[in-house]
Design a protein around this motif. Structure first.
Motif, PDB file in Angstrom:
ATOM      1  N   PRO A 270       0.701  -1.376   0.120  1.00  0.00           N
ATOM      2  CA  PRO A 270       0.132   0.004   0.124  1.00  0.00           C
ATOM      3  C   PRO A 270       0.986   1.231  -0.033  1.00  0.00           C
ATOM      4  CG  PRO A 270      -0.219  -1.294   2.023  1.00  0.00           C
ATOM      5  CD  PRO A 270       0.625  -2.024   1.163  1.00  0.00           C
ATOM      6  N   ILE A 271       1.913   1.218   0.589  1.00  0.00           N
ATOM      7  CA  ILE A 271       2.702   2.360   0.694  1.00  0.00           C
ATOM      8  C   ILE A 271       3.489   2.611  -0.737  1.00  0.00           C
ATOM      9  CG2 ILE A 271       5.010   3.269   1.557  1.00  0.00           C
ATOM     10  CD1 ILE A 271       4.445   1.840   4.139  1.00  0.00           C
ATOM     11  N   GLY A 272       4.020   1.642  -1.611  1.00  0.00           N
ATOM     12  CA  GLY A 272       4.272   1.794  -2.634  1.00  0.00           C
ATOM     13  C   GLY A 272       3.115   2.433  -3.802  1.00  0.00           C
ATOM     14  N   LEU A 273       2.073   1.754  -3.558  1.00  0.00           N
ATOM     15  CA  LEU A 273       0.845   2.430  -4.414  1.00  0.00           C
ATOM     16  C   LEU A 273       0.896   3.897  -4.360  1.00  0.00           C
ATOM     17  CD1 LEU A 273      -1.794  -0.816  -4.211  1.00  0.00           C
ATOM     18  CD2 LEU A 273      -0.430  -0.039  -6.050  1.00  0.00           C
ATOM     19  N   ILE A 274       0.715   4.122  -3.047  1.00  0.00           N
ATOM     20  CA  ILE A 274       0.521   5.704  -2.813  1.00  0.00           C
ATOM     21  C   ILE A 274       1.560   6.301  -3.295  1.00  0.00           C
ATOM     22  CG2 ILE A 274       0.688   7.521  -0.930  1.00  0.00           C
ATOM     23  CD1 ILE A 274      -0.722   5.273   0.876  1.00  0.00           C
ATOM     24  N   VAL A 275       2.770   5.859  -3.240  1.00  0.00           N
ATOM     25  CA  VAL A 275       4.291   6.591  -3.831  1.00  0.00           C
ATOM     26  C   VAL A 275       3.800   6.762  -5.264  1.00  0.00           C
ATOM     27  CG1 VAL A 275       6.558   6.384  -4.208  1.00  0.00           C
ATOM     28  CG2 VAL A 275       5.459   6.307  -2.065  1.00  0.00           C
ATOM     29  N   ILE A 276       3.486   5.528  -6.044  1.00  0.00           N
ATOM     30  CA  ILE A 276       3.583   5.431  -7.285  1.00  0.00           C
ATOM     31  C   ILE A 276       2.515   6.361  -7.872  1.00  0.00           C
ATOM     32  CG2 ILE A 276       2.630   3.880  -9.363  1.00  0.00           C
ATOM     33  CD1 ILE A 276       4.405   1.759  -7.866  1.00  0.00           C
ATOM     34  N   ILE A 277       1.485   6.402  -7.322  1.00  0.00           N
ATOM     35  CA  ILE A 277       0.192   7.263  -7.858  1.00  0.00           C
ATOM     36  C   ILE A 277       0.577   8.766  -7.696  1.00  0.00           C
ATOM     37  CG2 ILE A 277      -2.276   8.113  -7.326  1.00  0.00           C
ATOM     38  CD1 ILE A 277      -2.715   4.959  -6.486  1.00  0.00           C
ATOM     39  N   TYR A 278       1.036   9.263  -6.360  1.00  0.00           N
ATOM     40  CA  TYR A 278       1.727  10.365  -6.223  1.00  0.00           C
ATOM     41  C   TYR A 278       2.617  10.858  -7.274  1.00  0.00           C
ATOM     42  CZ  TYR A 278       3.781  14.499  -3.940  1.00  0.00           C
ATOM     43  OH  TYR A 278       4.294  15.806  -3.520  1.00  0.00           O
ATOM     44  N   PHE A 279       3.414  10.014  -7.536  1.00  0.00           N
ATOM     45  CA  PHE A 279       4.716   9.970  -8.471  1.00  0.00           C
ATOM     46  C   PHE A 279       4.070  10.572  -9.901  1.00  0.00           C
ATOM     47  CE2 PHE A 279       7.823   8.609 -11.636  1.00  0.00           C
ATOM     48  CZ  PHE A 279       8.837   9.354 -11.484  1.00  0.00           C
ATOM     49  N   CYS A 280       3.044   9.495 -10.549  1.00  0.00           N
ATOM     50  CA  CYS A 280       2.418   9.651 -11.622  1.00  0.00           C
ATOM     51  C   CYS A 280       1.729  11.125 -11.844  1.00  0.00           C
ATOM     52  CB  CYS A 280       1.528   8.568 -12.105  1.00  0.00           C
ATOM     53  SG  CYS A 280       2.585   7.104 -12.357  1.00  0.00           S
ATOM     54  N   ASN A 281       0.964  11.341 -10.884  1.00  0.00           N
ATOM     55  CA  ASN A 281       0.076  12.495 -10.830  1.00  0.00           C
ATOM     56  C   ASN A 281       0.721  13.776 -10.764  1.00  0.00           C
ATOM     57  OD1 ASN A 281      -2.589  11.750 -10.847  1.00  0.00           O
ATOM     58  ND2 ASN A 281      -2.291  11.060  -8.671  1.00  0.00           N
ATOM     59  N   ASN A 282       2.066  13.889 -10.026  1.00  0.00           N
ATOM     60  CA  ASN A 282       3.073  15.034 -10.097  1.00  0.00           C
ATOM     61  C   ASN A 282       3.481  15.256 -11.508  1.00  0.00           C
ATOM     62  OD1 ASN A 282       2.439  15.826  -7.573  1.00  0.00           O
ATOM     63  ND2 ASN A 282       4.133  15.122  -6.544  1.00  0.00           N
ATOM     64  N   PHE A 283       4.036  14.203 -12.345  1.00  0.00           N
ATOM     65  CA  PHE A 283       4.691  14.240 -13.474  1.00  0.00           C
ATOM     66  C   PHE A 283       3.502  14.075 -14.600  1.00  0.00           C
ATOM     67  CE2 PHE A 283       8.131  12.856 -10.991  1.00  0.00           C
ATOM     68  CZ  PHE A 283       9.099  14.026 -11.386  1.00  0.00           C
TER      69      PHE A 283
END
Length: 195
Positions: free
Chosen positions: A83-96
């Motif tokens: 779940p932590i990795g999913l949060i980071v990936i979604i955050y990363f994709c949204n920011n870029f």
């Protein structure tokens, strides 16, 4: 036609992986082909590019997750990492501004993190998942590129697109009209009850 092309892309992925042998799983290639297939080649190019980026992001995230899970000696560390990795990936994709890559990035990340304790070398498995997903994306792109929609279907598709656009415009006009009426009522009420 999109239904047939999607089914054909998935079929090709399954056939190729069946020929390669039972140690290869067509699941991720088939999912990638299914998600990537668009109604037109332009959609497939954009979608395919997003899926490739998503595959890379998910693969890198999965490898980092494996690395962290291997650092911590607790057997079920990967359960907390997912779940932590999913949060980071979604955050990363949204920011870029790569929101189209989110779904496949998360699929690849989850597939790597949930299967790595069960099989061969975890980093090799992550690379294999990347290759499988990329294969599905390429198959969907090629099918969408080289199998054309018949001309009569293009006219029907154009008329359906025009109809959808007209319906959207009608809904927008209707919503604007409602907002105007609400604003008018509020301004009248304000005029009556203002202090």
């Amino acid at each position: 036609m999109r239904n047939i092309k999607t089914a054909l892309a998935v079929f090709i992925c399954i056939i190729v992986f069946a020929i390669m042998g039972p140690e290869f799983n067509p699941l991720f290639a088939a999912i990638a082909a299914l998600i990537t297939m668009g109604p037109s080649i332009e959609d497939s190019v954009e979608s395919g590019w997003n899926r490739i980026l998503g595959t890379i992001y998910g693969g890198i995230g999965g490898m980092l997750g494996i690395f962290i899970a291997n650092l911590i000696s607790f057997q079920y560390t990967y359960i907390a990492i997912i779940p932590i990795g999913l949060i980071v990936i979604i955050y990363f994709c949204n920011n870029f501004k790569k929101t189209g890559a989110i779904s496949i990035a998360c699929v690849v990340f989850i597939s790597i993190m949930t299967t790595y304790p069960l099989e061969m070398g975890s980093y090799m498995l992550a690379i294999l998942r990347l290759l499988e997903t990329s294969f599905g994306i390429i198959v969907a792109f090629l099918i969408n590129r080289f199998i054309k929609v018949p001309k009569c279907d293009e006219k029907i598709a154009d008329s359906l697109v025009a109809k959808e656009e007209n319906e959207k415009l009608a809904k927008t006009d209707e919503n604007s009209s409602r907002e105007y009426k609400k604003l008018k009522v509020v301004s009248i009420l304000y005029m009556i009850f203002k202090p």
